[in-house]
Scaffold this motif. Structure first.
Motif, PDB file in Angstrom:
ATOM      1  N   LEU A  82       0.821  -1.214   0.000  1.00  0.00           N
ATOM      2  CA  LEU A  82       0.000   0.000   0.000  1.00  0.00           C
ATOM      3  C   LEU A  82       0.851   1.259   0.000  1.00  0.00           C
ATOM      4  CD1 LEU A  82      -2.625  -1.055   2.700  1.00  0.00           C
ATOM      5  CD2 LEU A  82      -2.788  -1.300   0.220  1.00  0.00           C
ATOM      6  N   LEU A  83       2.149   1.104   0.212  1.00  0.00           N
ATOM      7  CA  LEU A  83       3.039   2.249   0.299  1.00  0.00           C
ATOM      8  C   LEU A  83       3.198   2.882  -1.077  1.00  0.00           C
ATOM      9  CD1 LEU A  83       4.714   3.353   2.755  1.00  0.00           C
ATOM     10  CD2 LEU A  83       6.688   2.269   1.697  1.00  0.00           C
ATOM     11  N   PRO A  84       3.017   4.194  -1.187  1.00  0.00           N
ATOM     12  CA  PRO A  84       3.178   4.844  -2.494  1.00  0.00           C
ATOM     13  C   PRO A  84       4.649   4.921  -2.901  1.00  0.00           C
ATOM     14  CG  PRO A  84       2.741   6.472  -0.799  1.00  0.00           C
ATOM     15  CD  PRO A  84       2.591   5.136  -0.148  1.00  0.00           C
ATOM     16  N   PRO A  85       4.955   5.346  -4.112  1.00  0.00           N
ATOM     17  CA  PRO A  85       6.346   5.470  -4.562  1.00  0.00           C
ATOM     18  C   PRO A  85       7.132   6.458  -3.706  1.00  0.00           C
ATOM     19  CG  PRO A  85       4.826   5.622  -6.427  1.00  0.00           C
ATOM     20  CD  PRO A  85       3.994   5.677  -5.176  1.00  0.00           C
ATOM     21  N   PRO A  86       8.466   6.348  -3.700  1.00  0.00           N
ATOM     22  CA  PRO A  86       9.299   7.216  -2.859  1.00  0.00           C
ATOM     23  C   PRO A  86       9.049   8.712  -3.070  1.00  0.00           C
ATOM     24  CG  PRO A  86      10.599   5.407  -3.697  1.00  0.00           C
ATOM     25  CD  PRO A  86       9.269   5.304  -4.367  1.00  0.00           C
ATOM     26  N   ASP A  87       8.722   9.130  -4.303  1.00  0.00           N
ATOM     27  CA  ASP A  87       8.519  10.563  -4.522  1.00  0.00           C
ATOM     28  C   ASP A  87       7.300  11.087  -3.774  1.00  0.00           C
ATOM     29  OD1 ASP A  87       6.766   9.154  -6.112  1.00  0.00           O
ATOM     30  OD2 ASP A  87       6.858  10.559  -7.786  1.00  0.00           O
ATOM     31  N   GLY A 117      14.141   9.104   2.444  1.00  0.00           N
ATOM     32  CA  GLY A 117      13.591   7.953   3.156  1.00  0.00           C
ATOM     33  C   GLY A 117      13.995   6.615   2.583  1.00  0.00           C
ATOM     34  N   ALA A 118      13.964   5.625   3.443  1.00  0.00           N
ATOM     35  CA  ALA A 118      14.230   4.243   3.053  1.00  0.00           C
ATOM     36  C   ALA A 118      13.357   3.326   3.890  1.00  0.00           C
ATOM     37  CB  ALA A 118      15.702   3.890   3.252  1.00  0.00           C
ATOM     38  N   ARG A 119      12.940   2.232   3.290  1.00  0.00           N
ATOM     39  CA  ARG A 119      12.096   1.281   4.012  1.00  0.00           C
ATOM     40  C   ARG A 119      12.898   0.591   5.105  1.00  0.00           C
ATOM     41  NH1 ARG A 119       9.355  -4.274   1.583  1.00  0.00           N
ATOM     42  NH2 ARG A 119       8.984  -5.214   3.627  1.00  0.00           N
ATOM     43  N   LYS A 147       7.258   0.451   7.477  1.00  0.00           N
ATOM     44  CA  LYS A 147       7.763   1.739   7.966  1.00  0.00           C
ATOM     45  C   LYS A 147       8.816   2.287   7.005  1.00  0.00           C
ATOM     46  CE  LYS A 147       8.536   2.049  12.382  1.00  0.00           C
ATOM     47  NZ  LYS A 147       9.202   1.930  13.714  1.00  0.00           N
ATOM     48  N   TRP A 148       8.777   3.611   6.817  1.00  0.00           N
ATOM     49  CA  TRP A 148       9.704   4.325   5.945  1.00  0.00           C
ATOM     50  C   TRP A 148      10.374   5.393   6.802  1.00  0.00           C
ATOM     51  CZ3 TRP A 148      10.521   2.902   0.932  1.00  0.00           C
ATOM     52  CH2 TRP A 148      11.191   3.781   0.091  1.00  0.00           C
ATOM     53  N   SER A 149      11.700   5.353   6.906  1.00  0.00           N
ATOM     54  CA  SER A 149      12.406   6.234   7.846  1.00  0.00           C
ATOM     55  C   SER A 149      13.420   7.111   7.136  1.00  0.00           C
ATOM     56  CB  SER A 149      13.124   5.411   8.921  1.00  0.00           C
ATOM     57  OG  SER A 149      12.198   4.682   9.680  1.00  0.00           O
ATOM     58  N   SER A 150      13.739   8.256   7.791  1.00  0.00           N
ATOM     59  CA  SER A 150      14.711   9.191   7.234  1.00  0.00           C
ATOM     60  C   SER A 150      16.118   8.616   7.297  1.00  0.00           C
ATOM     61  CB  SER A 150      14.663  10.522   7.998  1.00  0.00           C
ATOM     62  OG  SER A 150      15.024  10.323   9.347  1.00  0.00           O
ATOM     63  N   VAL A 151      16.929   9.035   6.363  1.00  0.00           N
ATOM     64  CA  VAL A 151      18.348   8.633   6.310  1.00  0.00           C
ATOM     65  C   VAL A 151      19.171   9.907   6.149  1.00  0.00           C
ATOM     66  CG1 VAL A 151      20.086   7.298   5.082  1.00  0.00           C
ATOM     67  CG2 VAL A 151      17.742   6.422   5.254  1.00  0.00           C
ATOM     68  N   PRO A 152      20.132  10.180   7.038  1.00  0.00           N
ATOM     69  CA  PRO A 152      20.500   9.374   8.212  1.00  0.00           C
ATOM     70  C   PRO A 152      19.435   9.448   9.296  1.00  0.00           C
ATOM     71  CG  PRO A 152      21.664  11.459   8.243  1.00  0.00           C
ATOM     72  CD  PRO A 152      20.941  11.414   6.929  1.00  0.00           C
ATOM     73  N   PHE A 193       9.123  14.759   9.250  1.00  0.00           N
ATOM     74  CA  PHE A 193       8.952  13.576  10.090  1.00  0.00           C
ATOM     75  C   PHE A 193      10.186  12.683  10.018  1.00  0.00           C
ATOM     76  CE2 PHE A 193       4.610  14.781   8.860  1.00  0.00           C
ATOM     77  CZ  PHE A 193       4.023  14.895  10.105  1.00  0.00           C
ATOM     78  N   ARG A 194      10.371  11.906  11.076  1.00  0.00           N
ATOM     79  CA  ARG A 194      11.458  10.912  11.072  1.00  0.00           C
ATOM     80  C   ARG A 194      11.013   9.606  10.425  1.00  0.00           C
ATOM     81  NH1 ARG A 194      15.319  11.586  16.368  1.00  0.00           N
ATOM     82  NH2 ARG A 194      15.282  13.858  16.388  1.00  0.00           N
ATOM     83  N   THR A 195       9.764   9.246  10.650  1.00  0.00           N
ATOM     84  CA  THR A 195       9.257   8.002  10.070  1.00  0.00           C
ATOM     85  C   THR A 195       7.828   8.196   9.583  1.00  0.00           C
ATOM     86  OG1 THR A 195       8.410   7.191  12.198  1.00  0.00           O
ATOM     87  CG2 THR A 195      10.661   6.551  11.600  1.00  0.00           C
ATOM     88  N   ALA A 196       7.479   7.438   8.566  1.00  0.00           N
ATOM     89  CA  ALA A 196       6.092   7.301   8.120  1.00  0.00           C
ATOM     90  C   ALA A 196       5.767   5.818   8.202  1.00  0.00           C
ATOM     91  CB  ALA A 196       5.924   7.812   6.702  1.00  0.00           C
TER      92      ALA A 196
END
Length: 209
Positions: free
Chosen positions: A47-52, A61-63, A85-90, A97-100
């Motif tokens: 259900l997660l949309p594309p990275p953009d 973000g990265a999964r 979960k999709w989180s910020s890098v670094p 947000f830090r995570t979605a």
């Protein structure tokens, strides 16, 4: 002239009709005619949309690693849940947000209670829980609500605030919680981003099943 049906045939026909009626009643009683809903176990990462689409919420973000395969309680059947979960890098960066996170729960029928009704109860239970901010209805899915939760974590002399912006909605027998976490108090723009993500997820979900 037509012959009248023989008493024996009438008795057989009556017995067949009685058996059929009992079978139908038994099927109804155990829930065989009850709706199972549109969805089986949902993988939240599908259900997660594309990275953009996630870029405005989470910087670079990265999964997060880990299986998002739907799981039931102890593997014994029943409602299936999944999380992605999709989180910020670094790590540790808020922008904003830090995570979605997407959490899905797919309800199943219970006897004569349909899967859709079970999902309605899951959503209602979430609304009744204690939240830091009021739960308000939003136009996402068949029924949707939004709120912002906050938590204080004390580490020695440091106090860390955690804010989770939620939009939880239902489509058929699926209940989906779309949330994003930050350590800065979210403003209206940040809340609108989470709602936009939830709308994106709801649209993708409505095309499946």
């Amino acid at each position: 002239m037509f012959d009248h049906p023989r008493p024996g045939l009438l008795a057989v026909a009556g017995a067949v009709a009685a058996v059929a009626a009992c079978t139908v009643a038994g099927c109804w009683y155990v829930g065989l005619f009850t709706s199972e809903g549109r969805f089986g176990g949902l993988d939240a990462c599908t259900l997660l949309p594309p990275p953009d689409a996630l870029a405005p919420l989470v910087a670079h973000g990265a999964r997060e690693p880990g299986s998002s395969r739907p799981k039931t309680l102890l593997g014994w059947g029943g409602d299936a849940s999944s999380e992605c979960k999709w989180s910020s890098v670094p790590r540790g960066r808020d922008q904003p947000f830090r995570t979605a996170r997407i959490h899905s729960e797919t309800a199943v029928r219970d006897g004569r209670t349909s899967a859709e009704t079970q999902a309605e109860r899951v959503l209602a239970s979430w609304c009744r829980k204690s939240h830091a901010a009021p739960v308000r209805p939003v136009g996402v899915g068949e029924a949707g609500y939004a709120t912002t939760d906050e938590m204080t974590v004390q580490i020695l002399t440091s106090r860390i605030m955690i804010y989770d912006v939620h939009v939880e909605f239902r489509i058929s027998n699926a209940v989906v919680d779309v949330s994003a976490r930050t350590h800065s108090r979210p403003d209206a723009r940040a809340a609108a981003l989470v709602r936009g993500l939830a709308e994106n997820v709801a649209e993708r979900l409505s095309r499946t099943g």
